[in-house]
Design a protein around this motif. Structure first.
Motif, PDB file in Angstrom:
ATOM      1  N   PRO A 156      -7.193 -32.175 123.287  1.00  0.00           N
ATOM      2  CA  PRO A 156      -7.910 -33.459 123.397  1.00  0.00           C
ATOM      3  C   PRO A 156      -8.454 -33.687 124.803  1.00  0.00           C
ATOM      4  N   GLN A 157      -7.732 -33.216 125.838  1.00  0.00           N
ATOM      5  CA  GLN A 157      -8.205 -33.408 127.226  1.00  0.00           C
ATOM      6  C   GLN A 157      -9.515 -32.653 127.437  1.00  0.00           C
ATOM      7  N   ARG A 158      -9.577 -31.443 126.902  1.00  0.00           N
ATOM      8  CA  ARG A 158     -10.802 -30.650 127.055  1.00  0.00           C
ATOM      9  C   ARG A 158     -11.951 -31.310 126.290  1.00  0.00           C
ATOM     10  N   TRP A 159     -11.635 -31.817 125.130  1.00  0.00           N
ATOM     11  CA  TRP A 159     -12.681 -32.465 124.317  1.00  0.00           C
ATOM     12  C   TRP A 159     -13.265 -33.649 125.083  1.00  0.00           C
ATOM     13  N   GLU A 160     -12.394 -34.408 125.746  1.00  0.00           N
ATOM     14  CA  GLU A 160     -12.874 -35.521 126.570  1.00  0.00           C
ATOM     15  C   GLU A 160     -13.750 -34.987 127.701  1.00  0.00           C
ATOM     16  N   ASP A 161     -13.286 -33.900 128.299  1.00  0.00           N
ATOM     17  CA  ASP A 161     -14.040 -33.356 129.430  1.00  0.00           C
ATOM     18  C   ASP A 161     -15.405 -32.824 128.990  1.00  0.00           C
ATOM     19  N   LEU A 162     -15.464 -32.314 127.764  1.00  0.00           N
ATOM     20  CA  LEU A 162     -16.762 -31.829 127.276  1.00  0.00           C
ATOM     21  C   LEU A 162     -17.737 -32.998 127.094  1.00  0.00           C
ATOM     22  N   LYS A 163     -17.186 -34.160 126.795  1.00  0.00           N
ATOM     23  CA  LYS A 163     -18.066 -35.353 126.734  1.00  0.00           C
ATOM     24  C   LYS A 163     -18.619 -35.652 128.130  1.00  0.00           C
ATOM     25  N   ARG A 164     -17.745 -35.512 129.127  1.00  0.00           N
ATOM     26  CA  ARG A 164     -18.204 -35.717 130.510  1.00  0.00           C
ATOM     27  C   ARG A 164     -19.278 -34.676 130.857  1.00  0.00           C
ATOM     28  N   ALA A 199     -16.922 -28.566 120.027  1.00  0.00           N
ATOM     29  CA  ALA A 199     -17.547 -27.660 120.993  1.00  0.00           C
ATOM     30  C   ALA A 199     -18.725 -28.340 121.670  1.00  0.00           C
ATOM     31  N   TYR A 200     -19.020 -27.832 122.855  1.00  0.00           N
ATOM     32  CA  TYR A 200     -20.180 -28.263 123.641  1.00  0.00           C
ATOM     33  C   TYR A 200     -21.192 -27.130 123.561  1.00  0.00           C
ATOM     34  N   TYR A 201     -22.428 -27.458 123.257  1.00  0.00           N
ATOM     35  CA  TYR A 201     -23.402 -26.402 122.959  1.00  0.00           C
ATOM     36  C   TYR A 201     -24.698 -26.620 123.740  1.00  0.00           C
ATOM     37  N   VAL A 202     -25.135 -25.569 124.408  1.00  0.00           N
ATOM     38  CA  VAL A 202     -26.420 -25.611 125.124  1.00  0.00           C
ATOM     39  C   VAL A 202     -27.317 -24.535 124.520  1.00  0.00           C
ATOM     40  N   PRO A 203     -28.355 -24.933 123.799  1.00  0.00           N
ATOM     41  CA  PRO A 203     -29.156 -23.936 123.083  1.00  0.00           C
ATOM     42  C   PRO A 203     -29.895 -22.958 123.984  1.00  0.00           C
ATOM     43  N   THR A 204     -30.155 -23.344 125.255  1.00  0.00           N
ATOM     44  CA  THR A 204     -30.911 -22.421 126.131  1.00  0.00           C
ATOM     45  C   THR A 204     -30.005 -21.499 126.943  1.00  0.00           C
ATOM     46  N   ASP A 205     -28.684 -21.633 126.822  1.00  0.00           N
ATOM     47  CA  ASP A 205     -27.779 -20.658 127.455  1.00  0.00           C
ATOM     48  C   ASP A 205     -27.942 -19.307 126.756  1.00  0.00           C
ATOM     49  N   GLY A 206     -27.249 -18.316 127.250  1.00  0.00           N
ATOM     50  CA  GLY A 206     -27.327 -17.024 126.574  1.00  0.00           C
ATOM     51  C   GLY A 206     -26.722 -15.913 127.392  1.00  0.00           C
ATOM     52  N   ILE A 207     -27.252 -14.732 127.211  1.00  0.00           N
ATOM     53  CA  ILE A 207     -26.677 -13.545 127.846  1.00  0.00           C
ATOM     54  C   ILE A 207     -27.787 -12.747 128.529  1.00  0.00           C
ATOM     55  N   ASP A 312      -9.562 -23.615 127.656  1.00  0.00           N
ATOM     56  CA  ASP A 312      -8.138 -23.972 127.657  1.00  0.00           C
ATOM     57  C   ASP A 312      -7.277 -22.719 127.788  1.00  0.00           C
ATOM     58  N   SER A 313      -7.849 -21.565 127.471  1.00  0.00           N
ATOM     59  CA  SER A 313      -7.137 -20.304 127.695  1.00  0.00           C
ATOM     60  C   SER A 313      -7.792 -19.477 128.790  1.00  0.00           C
ATOM     61  N   SER A 314      -8.678 -20.097 129.570  1.00  0.00           N
ATOM     62  CA  SER A 314      -9.360 -19.431 130.705  1.00  0.00           C
ATOM     63  C   SER A 314     -10.056 -18.139 130.278  1.00  0.00           C
ATOM     64  N   MET A 315     -10.790 -18.204 129.184  1.00  0.00           N
ATOM     65  CA  MET A 315     -11.424 -16.995 128.639  1.00  0.00           C
ATOM     66  C   MET A 315     -12.875 -17.244 128.232  1.00  0.00           C
ATOM     67  N   TYR A 316     -13.573 -16.111 128.073  1.00  0.00           N
ATOM     68  CA  TYR A 316     -14.915 -16.193 127.496  1.00  0.00           C
ATOM     69  C   TYR A 316     -15.164 -14.949 126.644  1.00  0.00           C
ATOM     70  N   PHE A 317     -16.174 -15.018 125.818  1.00  0.00           N
ATOM     71  CA  PHE A 317     -16.453 -13.965 124.837  1.00  0.00           C
ATOM     72  C   PHE A 317     -17.958 -13.741 124.736  1.00  0.00           C
ATOM     73  N   ILE A 470      -9.991 -28.323 134.317  1.00  0.00           N
ATOM     74  CA  ILE A 470     -10.616 -29.650 134.354  1.00  0.00           C
ATOM     75  C   ILE A 470     -10.292 -30.233 135.727  1.00  0.00           C
ATOM     76  N   ILE A 471     -11.313 -30.414 136.525  1.00  0.00           N
ATOM     77  CA  ILE A 471     -11.085 -30.894 137.896  1.00  0.00           C
ATOM     78  C   ILE A 471     -11.615 -32.326 138.020  1.00  0.00           C
ATOM     79  N   HIS A 472     -10.744 -33.210 138.436  1.00  0.00           N
ATOM     80  CA  HIS A 472     -11.159 -34.595 138.655  1.00  0.00           C
ATOM     81  C   HIS A 472     -11.986 -34.676 139.942  1.00  0.00           C
ATOM     82  N   PRO A 473     -13.049 -35.492 139.939  1.00  0.00           N
ATOM     83  CA  PRO A 473     -13.873 -35.535 141.154  1.00  0.00           C
ATOM     84  C   PRO A 473     -13.110 -35.956 142.408  1.00  0.00           C
TER      85      PRO A 473
END
Ligand code: FAD
Length: 876
Positions: A156-164, A199-207, A312-317, A470-473
């Motif tokens: 839930p904390q990450r979900w809140e942060d994704l709103k931020r 999830a938070y989604y940015v359509p112009t991101d990519g690889i 939340d698991s410090s990973m990417y795919f 998640i880093i608080h300002p």
């Protein structure tokens, strides 16, 4: 001026067809080389590759060049590409490895590009990079797979942060959306939707395809006159009289006055050859690729799924056709000593790869299977500990090194940002100023301790640990502390100061001793995220300061002495305000860059006809010092010295400030003898003091400077006298709300190089009618063209609402700007936000909305300043 909007325009002008022309397929191109390189992490032989021949027909390095770029990874190639586009020729780019799979970090990066960053600079770098790579084509294939980017929330904390995060995406003009677990799975069918909140989604991101992008940029730079040499190792840099003279390689010596360092993890090593401290550490980072996944059987396209983060698991795919790539930061940082890094040697393996350490990957692997059950039981066919750079604050290192003239850096840059970094470093070198403010990346931003090896090691490791946290300002830095202590420190400690760190200084945020202030009951309550690293004591200190008065430690301010027969002319040339005032006067002035942007914002005191003090923030000091030195005459007529450590400073302000000071000072402190913005030498008890009658909080009072060794005596004299008048010790938290209520701009947030003084509402600090000064022509142009936005004060309509800064400001569906500063105006009883608004929205009374964690708060543009508009209290 290159404000946020201005930059967006500039970028959109650089459309794919115009700025980044589509190229015909290169001769001997190597589609898919990155994949083959990652599959075989050792070079089979020392023979030149086809690309070496293609790009380096010259047998030996030339004897002279205008500029030598060291490093032909993505950053060196991007810099060469942009420099040649701006018209520079006679550039030599050297790399120790074969071109363009050099064996550096670029050769191993899977190329994930997530544009969203809480730093607008980093987001803008990434936005430009996406545009750039998307327009680069090799054999008919783009260097960027625009498949989108997705960040899932498992808590839930990450979900809140994704709103931020979605909020700052709006602020920076990036299209983004929040998805339900099901919508996320629709984009990536391998995801288990039961494990995520959304999830938070940015359509112009990519690889990106980094090696190919580097090669294509190099090819274009070469067509415009740059020369690339692979298998050429830089062994020395010749310096004399503080100036770069030559680069010595194993293939010969190149005479040059300019070097651009783009060697990534090798930065500290090559920097040392020139006596330049490069504060980064190489850290091992685990990346693996699975064997074919049955659920993806038959997939031949390289990537279809969005690049994915599971923070939340410090990973990417990322997808590799029918296989999956998994990267993990989920382990204690494995820092490598920069001086021990190997150079590239044929047949000796990849210098930026260390042996895979399975024990550091086990936890991540389990988390991967939980998120994507299709990976269960699938072997990992490719496993590396790849190296890349981490800096003390996680930001790149750019600009001219302070130690050596002609030595430039573009270091610690991700693939994600390499386009924007290459563009802006080129502008900086060619035009003298980049088209956007680079304060967060400037190598000159660091205090001396922050460029030491140990600091870089400790902070670099921490950046690795926190890369997806998640880093608080307002979250304070934990270590290394304490480093810099004010002479008042024992007294601050005795008052139970709650310290935070700023530029290495221990600074009180608030004082535990003020918990019993009567005002505490008047402070609005905060909850949750907004209440973190905050205390109601801040509000009580604010109110008590306005009602009685306060003593505040200002010792971390940077104090620079500018002296000599040419001092006045020099400062007149740099400052936008009139500096030619009588001895004993203080001037508040911006310094502008050549484009009219606010490069610095400071106070100048005329102590003698040809001796001045330039006073600026503790954080901004090193950059401001560098700016002064850049423009200083070389004929010996001006001496510039940082004298910060020699002096402490106490701020004494508030309705009782004069009575308090008069108790311990015999000089007449009344208005006529000591006018507002006057400077006088006074005695405070037995302490010799330079007193400046000014304040940044809107109350009458003084900044009192004394030699540092008198610090405790000064504090004690003022504090003891003040007890009778019930003055308090004031922390930085209350200081910020006091200055905002009074409408004072903070450099770095409200004002900086992306804005000019007209937009910032600082017209009164600019004298366009005095002799020419840096930025004057640009400002005249901006004035004639008319400004399009203006820094505005807004108040929230809801009494209990709180903001923290960077939130988007909305007019209906349109994003108008973002919040540059936010705090409670405890005296005026409103929550205040500042931000730039288009002129059509800038009139007082205009209704707007501000989005905070997905919720829209109604707000109203207000006339400013909210507190004491005529400034009576200041001048009383
Ligand atoms: P490099 O590519 O290392 O180039 C520096 C060059 O300098 C090298 O080619 C080297 O040979 C040369 N050099 C060094 N010393 C000398 C010398 N003495 N003489 C001549 N030449 C010299 N970034 C992302 O944005 N997204 C990702 O998904 C991503 N994933 C990553 C995963 C892994 C496993 C790794 C290792 C990195 C990843 N990165 C990612 C980070 C990214 O790869 C780097 O930040 C980036 O490639 C750095 O580029 P560079 O040009 O500065 O450095």
């Amino acid at each position: 001026m290159a404000g946020y909007v201005g930059c967006a325009v500039a970028h959109s002008r650089a459309t794919r067809s115009e700025a980044i022309p589509t190229r015909p397929p290169l001769r001997g191109g190597h589609p898919g080389r990155m994949e083959s390189a990652t599959a075989h992490p050792t070079y089979p032989s020392g023979k030149a590759t086809q690309n070496d021949v293609l790009i380096t027909p010259e047998a030996t390095v030339q004897e002279r060049a205008r500029l030598v770029i060291i490093g032909a990874g993505i950053v060196g190639c991007s810099a060469a590409y942009h420099l040649t586009r701006l018209g520079w020729r006679d550039i030599v780019v050297l790399d120790q490895g074969p071109l363009f799979e050099t064996g550096g970090s670029t050769s191993h990066a899977p190329g994930g590009v997530f544009q969203t960053n809480f730093s607008p600079m980093m987001t803008r770098f990434a936005q430009y990079t996406v545009e750039l790579y998307s327009g680069l084509e090799l054999d008919g294939q783009s260097c960027f797979y625009g498949v989108g980017g997705m960040e899932v929330a498992a808590t839930p904390q990450r979900w809140e942060d994704l709103k931020r995060k979605a909020g700052v995406a709006k602020s920076w003009g990036l299209e983004a959306a929040l998805l339900s677990p099901q919508e996320a799975q629709d984009l990536n069918p391998l995801l288990n939707p039961d494990t995520i909140e959304g999830a938070y989604y940015v359509p112009t991101d990519g690889i990106a395809r980094p090696v190919q992008a580097a090669q294509l940029m190099a090819e274009e730079a070469r067509a415009k006159g740059a020369v690339f040499h692979g298998r050429t190792t830089v062994e020395d840099i010749e310096i004399s009289q503080g100036q770069v003279r030559a680069v010595v390689t194993d293939q010969g010596r190149i005479e040059t006055e300019q070097v651009l360092l783009c060697v990534g993890i090798w930065g500290p090593r090559i920097g040392r050859l020139a006596g330049v401290a490069v504060p980064l550490v190489p850290v091992q980072h685990l990346y693996t690729r699975s064997a074919p996944v049955p659920a993806l059987a038959g997939e031949t396209r390289q990537v279809v799924h969005p690049v994915l983060r599971h923070q939340d698991s410090s990973m990417y795919f990322r997808q590799h056709a029918d296989c999956y790539g998994i990267g993990s930061y989920r382990h204690e940082p494995l820092v490598v000593e920069p001086q021990s890094l190997p150079s590239y040697r044929p047949g000796a393996g990849q210098p930026a790869i260390m042996p895979f350490t399975p024990e550091h990957f086990a936890e991540a692997h389990a988390a991967a299977v939980q998120l994507m059950p299709a990976l269960d039981g699938i072997d990992l066919s490719y496993k590396i500990n790849g190296l890349f750079s981490f800096t003390p604050d996680g930001m790149p290192l750019m600009g001219p090194a302070p130690e050596v003239a002609g030595f430039w850096l573009a270091e610690a840059v991700w693939i994600t940002h390499a386009g924007g970094v290459g563009k802006t470093i080129a502008e900086w070198m060619v035009e003298g100023v980049p088209s956007m403010d680079l304060r967060e990346a400037d190598i000159n931003r660091f205090a001396p301790h922050a460029r030491t090896t140990e600091y870089a090691r400790v902070r670099g490791a921490q950046q690795y640990r926190e890369v997806y946290d998640i880093i608080h300002p307002r979250q304070p830095l934990q270590q290394p502390r304490p480093l810099r202590l004010s002479p008042f420190h024992p007294r601050l400690e005795a008052l139970d100061a709650v310290f935070f760190e700023s530029a290495g200084w221990e600074r009180p945020q608030w004082f535990g001793s003020n918990e019993a202030l009567p005002e505490i009951g008047e402070v609005p309550v905060r909850q949750g995220w907004a209440a973190r690293f905050w205390s109601p004591v801040q509000g009580a200190e604010h109110l008590a300061t306005r009602r009685r008065g306060a003593l505040c430690d200002l010792s971390p301010l940077t104090k620079i002495e500018v002296a000599g027969s040419g001092a006045l002319a020099f400062l007149q040339r740099l400052a936008a305000n009139q500096i030619d005032r009588p001895v004993g006067r203080v001037v508040y002035t911006p310094l502008l860059d050549q484009q009219g942007g606010i490069r610095a914002d400071l106070t100048i005191v005329r102590l003698e006809e040809d001796r001045f003090w330039v006073l600026t923030g503790g954080v901004t000091g090193p950059r401001d010092m560098a700016w002064l030195k850049t423009w200083a005459p070389t004929d010996g007529s001006v001496q510039i010295r940082d004298i910060s450590a020699q002096y402490c400073c106490a701020g004494l302000w508030g309705p009782q400030a004069r009575q308090v000071l008069q108790e311990v000072c015999e000089a007449d402190l009344a208005g006529a003898d000591f006018p507002y913005f006057g400077a006088r030498r006074i005695e405070v008890d037995s302490v010799p003091v330079l007193a400046l009658r000014l304040s940044y909080i809107g109350e009458a009072g003084w900044e009192l400077y004394a030699p540092a060794e008198y610090g405790l005596a000064l504090w004690d004299a003022l504090w003891d006298a003040g007890r009778v008048y019930s003055i308090i010790a004031l922390g930085s938290g209350a200081f910020d709300s006091l200055r905002l209520e009074k409408g004072y701009r903070l450099w770095g947030t409200d004002i900086h190089g992306d804005y000019n003084p007209l937009e910032a509402g600082l017209e009164r600090t600019v004298r366009l009618d005095k002799d020419d000064f840096v930025g004057r022509q640009a400002l005249l142009g901006a004035k004639e063209a008319g400004i399009k936005k203006r820094l505005c004060c807004m108040t929230l309509d809801r009494p209990d609402a709180v903001l923290l800064g960077k939130e988007p400001i909305l007019g209906g569906d349109e994003t108008l700007g973002y919040v540059t500063s936010a705090d409670c105006g405890y005296s005026v009883g409103r929550f205040i936000a500042y931000g730039y608004l288009p002129l059509a929205w800038a009139a007082p009374g205009t209704k707007i909305e501000i989005e905070y964690f997905g919720e829209r708060y109604k707000a109203t543009v207000a006339a400013e300043p909210l507190f004491d508009p005529p400034g009576k209290r200041l001048k009383s």
